[in-house]
Design a protein around this motif. Structure first.
Motif, mmCIF file in Angstrom:
data_model
loop_
_atom_site.group_PDB
_atom_site.id
_atom_site.type_symbol
_atom_site.label_atom_id
_atom_site.label_comp_id
_atom_site.label_asym_id
_atom_site.label_seq_id
_atom_site.Cartn_x
_atom_site.Cartn_y
_atom_site.Cartn_z
ATOM 1 N N SER A 1 46.325 36.056 39.864
ATOM 2 C CA SER A 1 45.328 36.432 38.954
ATOM 3 C C SER A 1 44.088 36.032 39.651
ATOM 4 O O SER A 1 44.056 35.097 40.631
ATOM 5 N N CYS A 2 42.958 36.717 39.140
ATOM 6 C CA CYS A 2 41.249 36.500 39.917
ATOM 7 C C CYS A 2 41.134 35.126 39.578
ATOM 8 O O CYS A 2 41.138 34.591 38.478
ATOM 9 N N ILE A 3 40.729 34.324 40.922
ATOM 10 C CA ILE A 3 40.161 33.099 40.670
ATOM 11 C C ILE A 3 38.704 33.111 40.535
ATOM 12 O O ILE A 3 38.103 31.961 40.777
ATOM 13 N N ARG A 4 38.307 34.078 40.510
ATOM 14 C CA ARG A 4 36.764 34.338 40.192
ATOM 15 C C ARG A 4 35.793 33.448 41.299
ATOM 16 O O ARG A 4 34.883 33.091 41.100
ATOM 17 N N CYS A 5 36.416 33.783 42.532
ATOM 18 C CA CYS A 5 35.683 33.112 43.697
ATOM 19 C C CYS A 5 34.289 34.007 43.963
ATOM 20 O O CYS A 5 33.325 33.367 44.793
ATOM 21 N N GLY A 6 34.159 35.216 43.567
ATOM 22 C CA GLY A 6 33.125 35.984 43.899
ATOM 23 C C GLY A 6 33.244 36.448 45.346
ATOM 24 O O GLY A 6 31.984 37.206 45.855
ATOM 25 N N ASP A 7 34.093 36.364 46.095
ATOM 26 C CA ASP A 7 34.034 37.006 47.391
ATOM 27 C C ASP A 7 33.913 38.608 47.647
ATOM 28 O O ASP A 7 33.486 38.780 48.485
ATOM 29 N N CYS A 8 34.327 38.920 46.454
ATOM 30 C CA CYS A 8 34.314 40.570 46.596
ATOM 31 C C CYS A 8 32.784 41.195 46.490
ATOM 32 O O CYS A 8 32.896 42.355 46.612
ATOM 33 N N ILE A 9 31.973 40.205 46.045
ATOM 34 C CA ILE A 9 30.713 40.868 45.519
ATOM 35 C C ILE A 9 29.840 41.127 46.754
ATOM 36 O O ILE A 9 29.156 42.029 46.747
ATOM 37 N N VAL B 1 39.124 41.351 51.351
ATOM 38 C CA VAL B 1 38.660 40.057 51.359
ATOM 39 C C VAL B 1 39.295 38.940 50.224
ATOM 40 O O VAL B 1 39.268 38.079 50.151
ATOM 41 N N CYS B 2 39.914 39.946 49.134
ATOM 42 C CA CYS B 2 40.296 38.999 48.122
ATOM 43 C C CYS B 2 41.294 38.048 48.108
ATOM 44 O O CYS B 2 42.262 38.327 48.795
ATOM 45 N N PRO B 3 41.113 36.587 48.148
ATOM 46 C CA PRO B 3 42.159 35.704 48.388
ATOM 47 C C PRO B 3 43.247 35.815 47.473
ATOM 48 O O PRO B 3 44.230 35.359 47.942
HETATM 49 S S1 SF4 Z 1 37.903 38.287 45.452
HETATM 50 FE FE1 SF4 Z 1 36.917 39.117 43.458
HETATM 51 S S2 SF4 Z 1 38.659 39.658 42.470
HETATM 52 FE FE2 SF4 Z 1 39.482 38.647 44.353
HETATM 53 S S3 SF4 Z 1 39.842 36.635 43.195
HETATM 54 FE FE3 SF4 Z 1 37.763 36.494 44.135
HETATM 55 S S4 SF4 Z 1 36.434 37.053 42.159
HETATM 56 FE FE4 SF4 Z 1 38.739 37.624 41.869
#
Ligand code: SF4
Ligand code: SF4
Lengths: 435, 330
Positions: free
Chosen positions: A365-373, A414-416
């Motif tokens: 599940s998404c960990i909301r790391c924000g790497d994709c933004i 990039v999504c972890p």
């Molecule tokens: S990269 Fe985006 S979709 Fe993937 S875990 Fe981080 S915030 Fe969620």
């Protein structure tokens, strides 16, 4: 512009800097749908003798494009067969007679005098007659040219900034056929009636830019300008290229024709050159065959309708059984299921990749790391779109403008948590179209 | 998304297998021709992209744990005998609650990704030294089991579990907070007068009541260099506290260096699940946290100023995420 630093693996297929011409294939299966539009009606039937370059399907409807035989021989079947994108689609199979004979009037070099008298209408008519479509996106060239004239497009941009991992079919064309590309582009400019012409390169592709600029200099072509675009992968975001070329800020949503610009791909310019100069229908194209599983990764002149298996055989066969078979690049391609799938007009690469290069990832599940933004080239928030899409909240997801997404795959890359984000975003787009 | 399988009847057959050895750029075709191997399984079908970066959850957590290690080292060095049992209990409790939670709520076990260690460490550096082992287990039951597992695990909670654990401790066992010999002194107003005159002591030496702050700064620099956190959250938080305390007539440097402000700025507020996604939203979120922390420090005078600040800001996270869009639809 945001993006990612990505390994391009271009050296894999450029180790042998040639475009290999294979022996005439013993059989081809030519799908009728190779462009964006509707299919033409077959005008040959089983048992007919056809020549190379002969029209085998045609129709007068606007979205249709004639299809040409790519070998000489006999029509062995007309009916459903594997298609790279559509699963199963109508195709015409031809068995070779071994002679590889051109149809009368095709593949004849035109003299300067023949070419001087060509008007814009002639050229547009030619591009229909020889079945030209964009060799990447599949847009029909003569329609695009006509639309350009109607909506007074006055600038043409040859997009050499398109670089994808593994795919070198454009790059090898520049290295070996630079003059032809430039001539083809000149014809395109003449056909569209445009007054300005540019070639855009990514700053990462300096070598090819040098080749083209030296050719421009030695051929004394002065009406084509070279522009360098900045940024990371994906290198050819249209609004970015437009702002580099027009030297003003262009909003992301602008369509090229709104600012009077049309984009053409390199391979299209080359095909246009061949059609005009040689009266040669679009029956073969450069296909990159690459990936660790191929014995000699290189570029091949593949006839339209050749199966992937025979294309691999041209490159020495397969070293081992691939885990994935991919049409296109490893970032934006399509999975293929069958080695008998034919090459079509917009097949730019076939990759055979092993498991260690492209493993299957379980998503968490998404960990909301924000790497994709920060990596999204169109600055949208893919994490929120995916979150809403997973909850089936399509209307909410629409607020985050998924329609701007160019499906470059950076966010998924990039999504972890290895979430297949592009898949969700595509699904959101489909849902919104359905509403 | 489920793994898609394909069912095509025609088995792909590979006709020729040649071995090639590629040594140091030398292309040398091996003489040996391998036997034809037929494989039954079809090619894997998924959607693009087919390659992924090496970025994984455990790797990202590892960066955070590494960034906390200077602080851990200093804590060992300065008060090992008190600190070690607390550390052991906190990490063990965090693991136990995560595993029990995963089993009860039927989720795949993911305890090795290190997220609970990070939460346990953050909690550990926020509590006073004299918290007993059952106090730690009690607090982490609140924080990790109720605040994290029951909400769906990593990524689903919107309030920081360590802060929730701390909150439960201050509510149920306020007596732990009456004396101030803490690894990271949370009780701001009880700072001895001579320390508040000289902030460099707070930074380099620490005191009887608090650990020095320089290890946090070292860790923070590492996080920023690794791009594990954005600059917005910590800097807006610290700036808002500094400016507000200056306006209120206090020494901003002392204000930032005392209590656990630095730890919260770099390691608690930046926690992914409970903070907003985009930089703009994070700046706003940190502003809310900073203002509320400073205001409650001044007027309420409560030792839980940091808790209030963090929780109040995290309440806004879903709203900020939804309404601070990078790009709105035209
Ligand atoms: S990269 Fe985006 S979709 Fe993937 S875990 Fe981080 S915030 Fe969620
Ligand atoms: S695939 Fe779409 S959302 Fe993802 S990074 Fe590319 S443009 Fe952005």
């Amino acid at each position: 512009m945001a993006g990612i630093e990505i390994a391009l693996h271009h050296d894999v297929s450029l180790l042998d800097p040639v475009i290999k011409t294979p022996d005439t294939p013993s059989a081809v299966v030519i799908p009728l749908l190779q462009h964006r539009g509707i299919i033409a009606k077959p005008i040959v039937s089983v048992g007919d003798r056809v020549f190379k370059g002969q029209v085998i399907a045609d129709s007068n409807e606007p979205g249709a494009l004639p299809v040409h035989a790519s070998i000489s021989g006999r029509v062995s079947s007309v009916g459903p067969a594997v298609h790279p994108k559509e699963g199963i689609h109508v195709s015409i199979a031809i068995t070779s007679d071994g002679q590889d004979q051109w149809k009368q009037g095709c593949h004849v070099e035109q003299t300067q005098d023949d070419l001087k008298s060509l008007s814009s209408e002639n050229l547009i008519q030619m591009s229909r007659e020889f079945g030209l479509c964009d060799l990447r996106s599949g847009e029909i060239t003569h329609q695009k040219l006509k639309e350009g004239i109607e909506s007074s497009v006055d600038t043409l941009i040859l997009n050499a900034a398109h670089m994808e991992p593994f795919v070198t079919s454009d790059s090898i064309l520049i290295k070996l056929k630079a003059v032809e590309i430039l001539r083809g582009f000149e014809w395109l400019v003449r056909a569209s009636g445009a007054s300005k012409a540019y070639i855009v390169f990514s700053e990462r592709d300096f070598e090819n830019q040098e080749i083209i600029s030296s050719k421009l200099f030695s051929l004394k072509i002065s009406n084509i300008e070279i522009v360098q675009s900045k940024g990371q992968y994906p290198y050819d975001i249209e609004s970015n290229l437009l702002s580099e070329v027009l030297k003003k800020k262009v909003p992301l949503k602008t369509k090229p024709e709104d600012v009077g610009v049309h984009f053409y791909s390199l391979a299209t310019a080359f095909a246009f050159y061949e059609a005009v100069q040689w009266r040669k229908p679009l029956i073969e194209r450069v296909v990159t065959v690459s990936g660790v599983c191929v014995v000699y990764p290189q570029n091949v002149w593949a006839r339209i309708g050749m199966s992937y298996e025979s294309v691999f055989e041209v490159c020495g066969g397969l070293l081992r059984y691939p885990y994935r078979l991919i049409l296109g690049s490893s970032m934006t391609g399509t999975s293929q299921t069958d080695l008998q799938t034919p090459v079509i007009k917009n097949t730019d690469a076939i990759l055979a990749l092993p498991k260690e290069d492209t493993p299957f990832h379980e998503s968490e599940s998404c960990i909301r790391c924000g790497d994709c933004i920060p990596v999204c080239p169109v600055s949208i928030n893919p994490a929120m779109i995916v979150e809403d899409a997973m909850n089936q909240q399509w209307k909410k997801a629409f607020k985050f403008s998924p329609d701007l997404c160019v499906e470059c795959g950076n966010c998924t890359y990039v999504c972890p948590s290895k979430i297949p984000m592009v898949e969700w975003i595509k699904e959101t787009k489909n849902q919104l179209e359905a509403i | 998304m489920e793994k898609k399988t394909i069912t095509n009847k025609t088995k792909p057959e590979v006709t020729r297998f040649l071995g090639r050895e590629k040594t140091e750029g030398n292309r040398k075709i091996a003489q040996k021709v391998f036997k034809i191997v037929k494989k039954e399984e079809p090619f894997l079908v998924t959607q693009a992209p087919f390659v992924r970066s090496v970025n994984t959850v455990s790797r990202k957590m590892g960066v955070f744990i590494l960034a906390l290690s200077p602080l851990l080292g200093v804590a060992f060095f300065e008060r090992g005998s008190l600190f070690l049992p607390q550390l052991g209990h906190a990490v063990l409790a965090a693991f136990v609650f995560e595993i029990v939670g995963s089993i009860i709520f039927k989720r795949p076990l993911r305890f090795w990704n290190g997220n609970v260690i990070l939460l346990a460490l953050a909690f550990l550096f926020l509590i006073p030294q004299q918290v007993t082992w059952w106090g730690i287990w009690f607090a982490l039951f609140f924080g990790i089991f109720l605040g994290r597992e029951s909400l769906g695990g990593l990524g689903k909670y919107r309030l920081h579990p360590s802060i929730l654990a701390l909150l439960s401790l201050t509510i149920f066992f306020p007596e732990f907070f009456l004396r101030f010999s803490t690894p990271m002194n949370l009780m701001y107003p009880a700072i001895p007068q001579e320390l508040s005159i000289n902030p460099s002591v707070l930074f380099f030496k620490g005191s009887e009541y608090a650990l020095p702050q320089w290890p946090i700064c070292v860790g923070a620099l590492y996080l920023l260099a690794k791009k594990a956190i954005r600059w917005q959250t910590p800097f807006v938080y610290l700036a808002s506290i500094a400016v507000l305390s200056f306006v209120l007539g206090k020494n901003p440097l002392v204000e930032i260096l005392s209590g656990s402000i630095l730890l919260v700025a770099f390691f608690v507020l930046t926690e992914w699940s409970s903070s907003p996604l985009t930089g703009k939203a994070q700046a706003l979120y940190a502003l809310i946290a900073g203002v509320i922390t400073e205001v409650s420090r001044t007027w309420v005078g409560s030792p839980e100023a940091v808790i209030l600040g963090v929780l109040a800001a995290q309440m806004f996270t879903p709203v900020l995420d939804r309404y601070i869009r990078i790009r709105s639809r035209a």
